[in-house]
Design an enzyme around this catalytic site. Structure first.
Site, short mmCIF file in Angstrom:
data_model
loop_
_atom_site.label_atom_id
_atom_site.label_comp_id
_atom_site.label_asym_id
_atom_site.label_seq_id
_atom_site.Cartn_x
_atom_site.Cartn_y
_atom_site.Cartn_z
N CYS A 1 12.47 2.61 -2.32
CA CYS A 1 11.05 2.25 -2.19
C CYS A 1 10.90 0.81 -1.70
O CYS A 1 11.10 -0.14 -2.48
CB CYS A 1 10.35 2.43 -3.53
SG CYS A 1 8.63 1.92 -3.50
N CYS B 1 8.07 -1.18 -3.41
CA CYS B 1 8.39 -1.63 -4.78
C CYS B 1 9.39 -2.79 -4.75
O CYS B 1 9.27 -3.72 -5.53
CB CYS B 1 9.02 -0.50 -5.60
SG CYS B 1 8.31 1.12 -5.32
N ASP B 2 10.41 -2.72 -3.88
CA ASP B 2 11.55 -3.63 -4.01
C ASP B 2 11.73 -4.62 -2.86
O ASP B 2 12.60 -5.50 -2.94
CB ASP B 2 12.85 -2.81 -4.15
CG ASP B 2 12.82 -1.91 -5.38
OD1 ASP B 2 12.16 -2.30 -6.36
OD2 ASP B 2 13.44 -0.84 -5.36
#
Ligand SMILES: Cc1cc2nc3c(=O)[nH]c(=O)nc-3n(C[C@H](O)[C@H](O)[C@H](O)COP(=O)(O)OP(=O)(O)OC[C@H]3O[C@@H](n4cnc5c(N)ncnc54)[C@H](O)[C@@H]3O)c2cc1C
Length: 311
Positions: free
Chosen positions: A138, A141-142
């Site tokens: 992701c 997200c990261d």
């Protein structure tokens, strides 16, 4: 522990992505008692998408978070109940569908499954070990953890390309590793990727192993044409090699294809009366927000007709 709920809902929806939220909007507006069970975030895969440009009504695009928030708010407006739990099993007691989570058991007359898909794992050495330590599925997200780093993105479809383009905001250099010699993704994403100076490509190549110590340090890549195996230093690897349906919990109850996608007719009905499937978890040509939303509306309307027929 919430204990066993004895109430029988008219409709239970499993999954709070665009498919499930639309189904809930329609069934609760039709004044059917509705419970939506979502294991994580309302919005589903939309919550991990930075910008959505192809959902009608938003000419400048809309962020995944904002579209999720709007769909959730609209779906909840008409009295739909929700719980945050993971469904682990579904069984049948004659006409009644019994839905089990880790915490509770729920009953309903109609079940709408809209559990979407998740990223396919590569299944190679190091993948599990370094998940969250340089391996990610992701970018939204990261991505920010990879400021000024050198990373690889594995895959050649839409997810790989959109995520790679998003990651160029953070990284110094990014290599897309693809097992073929041409990309599969939508042309506009291909054009943007080819035009971006930070994006490089490694064609005809598969990742065989991920190595490191406390974090990822290198990957082992094989050229499928020449058979040559090489090790490359990298600070991280984002893996986007396709999706698999999240339908394990209903295996053996409804018919699926070999890949685990639920088989339905065009009204989203499965082979079991009163069980419908909507969105990415069902076998269909295109898996997008627009198609999930369409399925959610269709499944809800078909569910309403099914309940009317039972009276
Ligand atoms: C990186 C990326 C970018 C994308 N970009 C776009 C785009 O620009 N435009 C576009 O149209 N589409 C895009 N898509 C695809 C789009 O997000 C999906 O097609 C759409 O979200 C599918 O909706 P859905 O409701 O079927 O499933 P999902 O959105 O996957 O939602 C399913 C929900 O079910 C929940 N769930 C699963 N199993 C259980 C269980 N056992 N119990 C309880 N809850 C469960 C999950 O937590 C999830 O919230 C993108 C997808 C990805 C991954």
């Amino acid at each position: 522990m919430e204990g066993t709920k004895r109430k029988t809902y008219e409709v239970i929806i499993i999954g709070g992505g665009p498919g499930g939220l639309t189904a809930g909007l329609y069934t609760s507006r039709a004044r059917l008692s509705t419970l939506l069970i979502e294991s994580a975030l309302f919005g589903g895969q939309m919550t991990t998408t930075e910008l959505i440009e192809n959902y009608p009504g938003f000419p400048q695009g809309i962020t995944g978070d904002e579209l999720s928030r709007l769909m959730e708010e609209q779906a909840k407006r008409f009295g739909m109940e929700t719980v945050t739990q993971e469904v682990v099993r579904v069984s049948l007691e004659r006409d009644i569908k019994v839905v089990e989570t880790h915490e509770s058991t729920y009953r309903c007359e109609v079940l709408i499954i809209s559990t979407g898909t998740e990223y396919r794992k590569l299944g190679i050495p190091g993948e599990k070990e370094f998940a969250g330590k340089g391996i990610s599925y992701c970018a939204t997200c990261d991505g920010a953890f990879f400021q000024d780093s050198r990373i690889v993105v594995v895959g050649g479809g839409d997810s790989a390309l959109t995520e790679a383009l998003f990651l160029t905001k953070f990284v110094k250099e990014l290599t897309v590793i693809h097992r073929r010699d041409a990309l599969r993704g939508t042309k506009i994403y291909q054009e943007r990727a080819f035009a971006n100076p930070k994006v490089k490509f490694l064609w005809n190549s598969i990742v065989q192993e991920i190595k490191g110590d406390s974090v990822v340090r290198s990957i082992v890549v094989k050229n499928v044409k020449t058979g040559e195996v090489k090790e490359f230093e990298t600070d991280g690897a984002f893996l986007f090699v396709g999706m698999v349906p999240r339908t394990q919990f209903i295996k053996g109850v409804v018919q699926m294809d070999d890949g685990g996608y639920i088989l339905t007719n065009e009204d989203c009905e499965t082979n079991v009366k009163g069980i419908f499937a909507a969105g990415d978890c069902r076998k269909r040509l295109l898996r997008q927000i627009a198609t999930a939303v369409g399925d959610g509306a269709t499944a809800a309307f078909a569910a309403e007709k099914y309940l009317e027929g039972k009276e």
